[in-house]
Design an enzyme around this catalytic site. Sequence first.
Site, short mmCIF file in Angstrom:
data_model
loop_
_atom_site.label_atom_id
_atom_site.label_comp_id
_atom_site.label_asym_id
_atom_site.label_seq_id
_atom_site.Cartn_x
_atom_site.Cartn_y
_atom_site.Cartn_z
N HIS A 85 0.58 -1.15 0.25
CA HIS A 85 -0.19 0.25 -0.12
C HIS A 85 1.05 1.30 -0.22
O HIS A 85 0.80 2.31 0.62
CB HIS A 85 -1.22 -0.10 1.18
CG HIS A 85 -2.04 -1.12 1.13
ND1 HIS A 85 -2.82 -1.34 1.90
CD2 HIS A 85 -2.09 -1.78 -0.21
CE1 HIS A 85 -3.53 -2.23 1.90
NE2 HIS A 85 -3.22 -2.85 0.62
N TYR A 109 -10.77 -10.01 4.82
CA TYR A 109 -10.02 -11.28 4.41
C TYR A 109 -10.34 -12.29 4.35
O TYR A 109 -9.85 -12.80 5.91
CB TYR A 109 -8.66 -10.49 3.24
CG TYR A 109 -8.23 -9.56 3.04
CD1 TYR A 109 -9.05 -10.22 1.17
CD2 TYR A 109 -7.04 -8.58 3.86
CE1 TYR A 109 -8.56 -8.39 0.75
CE2 TYR A 109 -6.99 -6.94 2.43
CZ TYR A 109 -7.05 -7.03 0.77
OH TYR A 109 -7.06 -6.05 0.24
N GLU A 114 -13.71 2.14 -4.15
CA GLU A 114 -14.33 3.36 -4.13
C GLU A 114 -13.53 4.78 -5.38
O GLU A 114 -12.16 3.75 -5.25
CB GLU A 114 -13.96 4.28 -3.23
CG GLU A 114 -14.60 3.13 -1.45
CD GLU A 114 -14.77 3.76 -0.50
OE1 GLU A 114 -14.96 3.52 0.72
OE2 GLU A 114 -13.79 5.39 0.18
#
Length: 384
Positions: free
Chosen positions: A160, A274, A253
């Site tokens: 990330h 998850y 999103e």
Amino acid sequence: MNRLRNKPFAPMLLAMAAGSVLALFPPAGLAQVISTQEHAFRVVKIAAGLEHPWGLAFLPDGRMLVTERPGRLRIVGKDGKLDPQPVSGLPQIAAAGQGGLLDVALHPRFSENSLVYFSFTARGEGGVGTEVARGKFSGNRLENVQVLFRQHPKGSTGRHFGSRLVFDREGFLYMTLGDRGEQDRAQKPDDHAGSVIRLHDDGRVPKDNPFVGKPGWKPEKYTLGNRNVQGAALHPQSGILWAHEHGPQGGDEVNVIRAGVNYGWPVITYGVEYVIGTRIGEGTHKPGMAQPVHYWVPSIAPSGMAFYTGDKFPRWRGDLFVGALRDQMLVRLKLDGEKVVREERMLKNALGRIRDVRNGPDGYLYLLTDESNGVLARLEPAGS
């Protein structure tokens, strides 16, 4: 494909795979016509042999700059020829996990100053983080490279990092960051992670950034509550930045990016944990936290986005295009203001993991595939 290399039938499977690529990219004039709701097009390969390409920028002379995540910046000629020599002069890049050389963008006045901006992951105190630098493009190298921004604090995970780079019409530079796989960081005011960063072109902090002068806040922050933003583009009419971000299991999103807005992660989300599927945070809504313009459940794993503004596909003009890694597809979103009124999914499992989508200056739509033998391709009208 890596798992097949030591199998006795690997040559046959590799040949079959190569055949499927050739079928998708036959000689010019013979490419398969793909019909969609608004237009029919062909996928035309421009260049191949790119190792996990990530970002794309168009030079004024018709050449293109392509980043490869392992740490190389490549030049693709107007004729589609990939220069075998990477651009030199880049700083040391920590290419591991999801990190490496990420996005690339030209200064709005590139024709005057030759400045190229790029985001990348680098090691420093506390681990690895996303940084942005610029250098003067000269021949086949970058000169006078300066690091303009360093994410702080850094982190120990390989996940990330973001990251996209976008200049707005006033010349401000936006840089998108992920939460580094440590979700609570996205809500911390003294942490760059999980936010959109806004800077002057030389790295200075704009005085009107929303958190400037607010005790305990990083002044570079423009937003907070973003999980992992890997797509960003300016709306062609409003000039406002739009972005999309990865959700966890569900909850990808699309958001309109505005100063000081909290986009909710991980307090609110349409995704779940998850594997186990349990709820994250407090639900899907909370006062003071923004709702997305659009979201996907299940996840499509979005990466790269562009508003189409060209003349080659007139009925697509103003539509938002999003690349998808998970289902290896291109998604078209029809908009009415800031509302998505239609979604169309194209090229599913036909081209590969689409990492980036760009609106080309020639009116075509360009795609990069995130593969060890990645492809730069463009969509051309079937009649052209």
